[in-house]
Write an enzyme that holds these catalytic residues in place. Structure first.
Site, short mmCIF file in Angstrom:
data_model
loop_
_atom_site.label_atom_id
_atom_site.label_comp_id
_atom_site.label_asym_id
_atom_site.label_seq_id
_atom_site.Cartn_x
_atom_site.Cartn_y
_atom_site.Cartn_z
N ASN A 9 24.36 17.20 -15.54
CA ASN A 9 25.02 16.16 -14.75
C ASN A 9 26.28 16.77 -14.15
O ASN A 9 27.27 16.96 -14.85
CB ASN A 9 25.35 14.98 -15.70
CG ASN A 9 26.18 13.90 -15.02
OD1 ASN A 9 26.35 13.90 -13.80
ND2 ASN A 9 26.70 12.97 -15.81
N LYS A 11 28.26 15.52 -12.07
CA LYS A 11 29.28 14.51 -11.75
C LYS A 11 29.82 14.77 -10.33
O LYS A 11 29.08 15.29 -9.49
CB LYS A 11 30.38 14.50 -12.81
CG LYS A 11 29.77 14.40 -14.23
CD LYS A 11 30.76 14.07 -15.29
CE LYS A 11 30.02 13.96 -16.64
NZ LYS A 11 30.88 13.62 -17.75
N HIS A 96 25.33 5.66 -17.01
CA HIS A 96 26.28 6.61 -17.61
C HIS A 96 27.57 5.87 -17.94
O HIS A 96 27.98 4.97 -17.20
CB HIS A 96 26.55 7.76 -16.63
CG HIS A 96 27.34 8.87 -17.26
ND1 HIS A 96 28.70 8.80 -17.43
CD2 HIS A 96 26.94 10.06 -17.80
CE1 HIS A 96 29.10 9.91 -18.04
NE2 HIS A 96 28.05 10.68 -18.27
N GLU A 98 30.57 6.56 -17.54
CA GLU A 98 31.56 6.55 -16.45
C GLU A 98 31.19 5.50 -15.41
O GLU A 98 32.06 4.85 -14.84
CB GLU A 98 31.66 7.96 -15.83
CG GLU A 98 32.40 8.91 -16.77
CD GLU A 98 31.99 10.37 -16.65
OE1 GLU A 98 31.37 10.75 -15.64
OE2 GLU A 98 32.28 11.13 -17.60
N GLU A 168 25.01 9.26 -25.66
CA GLU A 168 26.26 9.93 -25.33
C GLU A 168 27.44 9.15 -25.92
O GLU A 168 27.90 8.18 -25.31
CB GLU A 168 26.43 10.01 -23.82
CG GLU A 168 25.35 10.81 -23.12
CD GLU A 168 25.86 11.43 -21.84
OE1 GLU A 168 25.75 12.65 -21.70
OE2 GLU A 168 26.39 10.69 -20.99
N GLY A 174 33.25 15.11 -22.28
CA GLY A 174 34.31 15.83 -21.59
C GLY A 174 35.55 16.07 -22.44
O GLY A 174 36.59 16.47 -21.93
N SER A 214 29.86 17.10 -24.65
CA SER A 214 30.38 18.43 -24.99
C SER A 214 29.32 19.38 -25.57
O SER A 214 29.61 20.17 -26.47
CB SER A 214 31.58 18.30 -25.93
OG SER A 214 32.60 17.56 -25.29
P1 PGA Z 1 30.18 16.72 -21.05
O1 PGA Z 1 29.55 15.47 -20.27
O2 PGA Z 1 29.05 17.64 -21.39
O3 PGA Z 1 31.14 17.34 -20.07
O4 PGA Z 1 30.85 16.21 -22.27
C1 PGA Z 1 28.35 14.90 -20.67
C2 PGA Z 1 27.98 13.74 -19.76
O5 PGA Z 1 28.87 12.97 -19.39
O6 PGA Z 1 26.80 13.54 -19.40
#
Ligand code: PGA
Length: 262
Positions: A9, A11, A96, A98, A168, A174, A214
């Site tokens: 992803n 983003k 997601h 976000e 997640e 992140g 992460s």
């Molecule tokens: P990350 O994001 O690997 O940077 O923690 C995962 C995601 O939001 O799908």
């Protein structure tokens, strides 16, 4: 046996130019290998077309990061499933955290989107996951079950079987704080059990469940080798070709190990 699926992803990162370099890097490493895992990249909308072109006849397929659930109409700024399939996009990330936090995505809209994605032959990756406060007050599974119940309303089991659920934990996205393999496995097993309750055991056994938050080259193998974890949704580490391909190779290793242990 469920096939591992690693999805990147991206983003809101990169340009068509930098995305092309990234795909070239991933392609370059994977080219020679006969993969027994699925690989998906999810660039921003503007880079989708180039990504589809560049991944033709490779082991990589392309996904989008979100979509609207209408086919067309007065929805300024949105992208419809028809527009995605026209480009050759095959997967779509839905719900997601976000999108839920910043753009008002709800279980009800995720539910509509799952229906429309299947209608258009797009494979949904449905994200669920708890906040730190929910984890600390032992509400993790209750919350995730409510997300799943809302998202899966009136989705027939033939579709649920093809669905990918991405677990997640919000506190791990992140932040560099990965859930331990045990924590991730515990929730992914709980998700499978809940789907079995909503549908049946056979349906739940087919659903692929990813962990996301992460994931990096260093922790991928341990996470992916858990019995109820069938892949990873990768954010930050999917932006670096070597890191992303290392995660893919960890999944490949897990698949090979499983073959030999059977
Ligand atoms: P990350 O994001 O690997 O940077 O923690 C995962 C995601 O939001 O799908």
């Amino acid at each position: 046996m469920r096939r591992q699926i690693i999805a990147g992803n991206w983003k809101m990162n990169g340009t068509i130019a930098s995305g092309s370099i990234l795909i070239e890097g991933i392609n370059g490493t994977l080219k020679e290998d006969e993969l027994s895992v699925d690989v998906v990249v999810c660039p921003p909308f503007t880079a989708l077309e180039r990504a589809v072109t560049m991944t033709r006849n490779t082991s990589i397929v392309v996904g989008a990061q979100t979509m609207d659930y209408h086919d067309a109409g007065a929805y300024t700024g949105e992208i419809s499933p028809l527009m995605l399939t026209e480009l050759g996009v095959r997967y779509v990330i839905l719900g997601h955290s976000e999108r839920r936090d910043y753009y008002g995505e709800t279980d009800a809209t995720v539910n509509e989107k799952i229906k429309r994605a299947f209608h258009h032959n797009l494979q949904p990756i449905v994200c669920v996951g708890e906040s730190l406060a929910q984890r600390e007050s032992n509400e993790t599974m209750t919350f995730i079950e409510s997300q799943l119940q809302g998202a899966l309303q009136h989705i027939p089991k033939e579709q649920v079987q093809q669905l990918i659920v991405a677990y997640e934990p919000i506190w791990a996205i992140g932040t560099g704080k990965t859930a331990t393999a045990e924590q991730a496995e515990e929730v992914c097993a709980g998700i499978r059990q809940y789907i079995s309750k909503l549908y049946d055991k056979a349906t739940a056994a087919d659903v692929r469940i990813q962990y996301g938050g992460s994931v990096k080259a260093e922790n991928a193998y341990e996470i992916l080798s858990q019995p109820n974890i069938d892949g990873a949704l990768v954010g930050g580490a999917s932006l670096v070709a070597d890191d992303f391909t290392s995660i893919i190779m960890s999944a490949q290793q897990v698949a090979t190990d499983m073959l030999h242990s059977n």
